[in-house]
Design an enzyme around this catalytic site. Structure first.
Site, short mmCIF file in Angstrom:
data_model
loop_
_atom_site.label_atom_id
_atom_site.label_comp_id
_atom_site.label_asym_id
_atom_site.label_seq_id
_atom_site.Cartn_x
_atom_site.Cartn_y
_atom_site.Cartn_z
N LYS A 10 0.82 -1.22 0.00
CA LYS A 10 0.00 0.00 0.00
C LYS A 10 0.86 1.28 0.00
O LYS A 10 2.06 1.23 0.29
CB LYS A 10 -0.94 -0.03 1.21
N PHE A 58 -15.41 3.88 7.02
CA PHE A 58 -14.04 4.21 6.62
C PHE A 58 -13.82 4.18 5.11
O PHE A 58 -12.69 4.33 4.64
CB PHE A 58 -13.03 3.27 7.32
N ARG A 86 -2.65 -14.40 4.16
CA ARG A 86 -3.32 -13.72 5.28
C ARG A 86 -2.54 -13.94 6.58
O ARG A 86 -2.44 -13.05 7.42
CB ARG A 86 -4.77 -14.22 5.46
N THR A 92 -5.61 -7.14 10.58
CA THR A 92 -5.87 -5.84 9.94
C THR A 92 -5.27 -4.69 10.75
O THR A 92 -4.64 -3.80 10.21
CB THR A 92 -7.40 -5.63 9.78
N ARG A 103 2.41 -6.74 8.73
CA ARG A 103 1.75 -5.57 9.32
C ARG A 103 2.36 -5.19 10.66
O ARG A 103 2.49 -4.01 10.98
CB ARG A 103 0.24 -5.83 9.44
N ASN A 113 -2.13 0.22 6.72
CA ASN A 113 -1.59 -1.02 7.27
C ASN A 113 -0.72 -1.82 6.29
O ASN A 113 -0.70 -3.05 6.32
CB ASN A 113 -2.72 -1.86 7.86
N HIS A 116 -2.24 -5.45 1.47
CA HIS A 116 -3.58 -6.04 1.26
C HIS A 116 -3.40 -7.53 0.96
O HIS A 116 -2.39 -7.94 0.40
CB HIS A 116 -4.26 -5.37 0.06
#
Ligand code: IDP
Ligand code: MG
Length: 138
Positions: A10, A58, A86, A92, A103, A113, A116
Site C-alpha cells: 500500500k 471508513f 493472510r 488488519t 503488518r 496497514n 492487502h
C-alpha cells in the site's frame, strides 16, 4: 485458481521505502511472484476495488488513502496462497498482528496497514483480473 492470491504493497509502505523488504519477505515465505507492477490508483479505481466496503464508515478514508500515492500490486502463487498470505500479513490492525508478520513489522495504523491480501480464492481471482491481464501472469 486456488493457488493464487492478490497482494498490494500500500501507499504508506511504498512511501516508507519498504517495497524491497516486503518483496524479500514474500520470497522468503515461498511465494512465486507471477507479476508485480508499481501503479497509482485513481480514486475511481480504489472505489471499485473496495466496493464491498462502500457502506462502511471508513470507505472514504480508505479510498482516499489507496489513491494517494504509488502502490505495488502483485499476483502471488503458492499452495493455499490465500490463507497463507493472510497469515503472513497478520491482523488488519497492526497493534493486534502477531510478531514477525508484515503488518506488525511495517504498518503504522489500522487504516494505513502496509499490505492487502485477498480474503478468499474467489475474490483473489477477481482482484487479480482487476489489475492484470492473463498474459501478464507468467
Ligand atoms: P483486511 O485488509 O485485513 O482484509 P478489511 O476489513 O477488508 O481488512 O478492510 C480493508 C481495509 O480497510 C483495511 O486493510 C484497512 O486499510 C482499512 N480499514 C479497515 N477497518 C478500518 C477502520 O476501522 N478505519 C480505517 N480504515 C480501516
Ligand atoms: Mg479484506
Amino acid at each position: 485458481m486456488t493457488n493464487r492470491t492478490f497482494a498490494i504493497i500500500k501507499p504508506d509502505a511504498v512511501k516508507n521505502n519498504y517495497v524491497g523488504k516486503i518483496y524479500n519477505h514474500i520470497l522468503d515465505k515461498g511465494f512465486k511472484i507471477l507479476s508485480a507492477k508499481l501503479i497509482k490508483m485513481s480514486k475511481y479505481q480504489a472505489e471499485q476495488f473496495y466496493f464491498i466496503h462502500k457502506d462502511k464508515p471508513f470507505y472514504e478514508e480508505l479510498t482516499n488513502f489507496m489513491s494517494s500515492g504509488r502502490c505495488m500490486v502483485l499476483a502471488l502463487q503458492k499452495e493455499n496462497a490465500v490463507e497463507y498470505w493472510r497469515e503472513v500479513i497478520g491482523a488488519t490492525n497492526p497493534n493486534e498482528a502477531e510478531d514477525g508478520t508484515i503488518r506488525k513489522l511495517y504498518a503504522n495504523s489500522l487504516g494505513e496497514n502496509a499490505v492487502h491480501g485477498s480474503d478468499s480464492s474467489e475474490n483473489a481471482v477477481k482482484e487479480i483480473s482487476f489489475f492484470f491481464t492473463e498474459s501478464e501472469l507468467i
